[in-house]
Design an enzyme around this catalytic site. Structure first.
Site, PDB file in Angstrom:
ATOM      1  N   HIS A  68      52.316  28.190  31.764  1.00 20.49           N
ATOM      2  CA  HIS A  68      51.743  27.784  33.048  1.00 20.49           C
ATOM      3  C   HIS A  68      51.788  28.890  34.105  1.00 20.49           C
ATOM      4  CE1 HIS A  68      55.928  27.493  34.121  1.00 20.49           C
ATOM      5  NE2 HIS A  68      55.574  27.314  35.379  1.00 20.49           N
ATOM      6  N   HIS A  83      50.786  31.353  39.200  1.00 21.72           N
ATOM      7  CA  HIS A  83      51.249  30.025  38.771  1.00 21.72           C
ATOM      8  C   HIS A  83      50.024  29.135  38.624  1.00 21.72           C
ATOM      9  CE1 HIS A  83      53.239  26.123  38.842  1.00 21.72           C
ATOM     10  NE2 HIS A  83      54.379  26.766  38.626  1.00 21.72           N
TER      11      HIS A  83
END
Length: 162
Positions: A68, A83
Site C-alpha cells: 500500500h 501512501h
C-alpha cells in the site's frame, strides 16, 4: 541569508489525477503533517487499474509488505513516502502488484506499484494518495505548482529544503 541558494526539489505526480495540499487529506496523520509535508493526488473518477509511479528519481528504499506504500530516497537525499489510498494497509496486498523490488534505482515516472483503484473504491476506501517528505525537518515548505488534473510523471510540486 534570506533563503537564497537553498536547494529545491521538484516532485512529479505519481499518477493521473487532481493534486491537492496534504492538509486536504481526510486523515489527521497526513492532514496535520505528522509524517511530513507534501501533497496528495486524487485519482480520476473512472480510473480502474492505475500504475503508481516514482515522483522523484532515486533508490526505492522500501515497498511495504502490504504493497500500500513505498519509500524513495532521492538522488539529492530527499526522503519521500507514497501512501496509496487510506486504510489500504488493511487489504494486506490484495488489489496491489509490485512492479519493481526494493533497492532498485528508479526514475521519475517509472511505475512502482499497480493498484486496482476500482476495487479500492468498491471496498469503501478513499483512493487519495499522499506524497510526503518523511525526514524530519528536511523541507521547510512544499508548494503545489500545478493543481490541475495531472498525468503521471508531470511535475506538480516544489519543496524547499530547510
Amino acid at each position: 541569508m534570506f533563503g537564497l541558494g537553498k536547494k529545491k526539489i521538484v516532485v512529479a505526480s505519481p499518477f493521473a489525477g487532481q493534486v491537492v495540499p496534504v492538509t486536504e487529506v481526510p486523515d489527521p496523520v497526513f492532514a496535520q503533517r505528522m509524517l511530513g509535508d507534501g501533497f496528495a493526488v486524487i485519482p480520476e473518477e473512472g480510473a480502474e487499474i492505475v500504475s503508481v509511479c516514482a515522483p522523484i528519481s532515486g533508490t526505492l528504499r522500501k515497498i511495504f509488505k502490504t504493497l500500500h506504500a513505498f519509500a524513495i530516497v532521492g538522488d539529492d537525499g530527499a526522503e519521500l513516502l507514497v501512501h496509496i489510498g487510506l486504510e489500504t494497509v488493511e487489504l494486506k496486498g490484495e488489489n496491489f502488484t509490485a512492479l519493481v523490488e526494493s533497492g532498485t534505482k528508479v526514475s521519475v515516472g517509472q511505475p512502482i506499484i499497480s493498484v486496482d483503484m476500482a476495487a479500492i473504491r468498491a471496498g469503501g476506501r478513499t483512493p487519495i494518495t499522499p506524497v510526503v517528505f518523511t525526514k524530519n525537518g528536511q523541507v521547510s515548505d512544499v508548494s503545489i505548482t500545478d493543481s490541475h488534473p495531472s498525468m503521471a510523471g508531470v511535475k506538480v510540486a516544489t519543496a524547499r529544503f530547510a
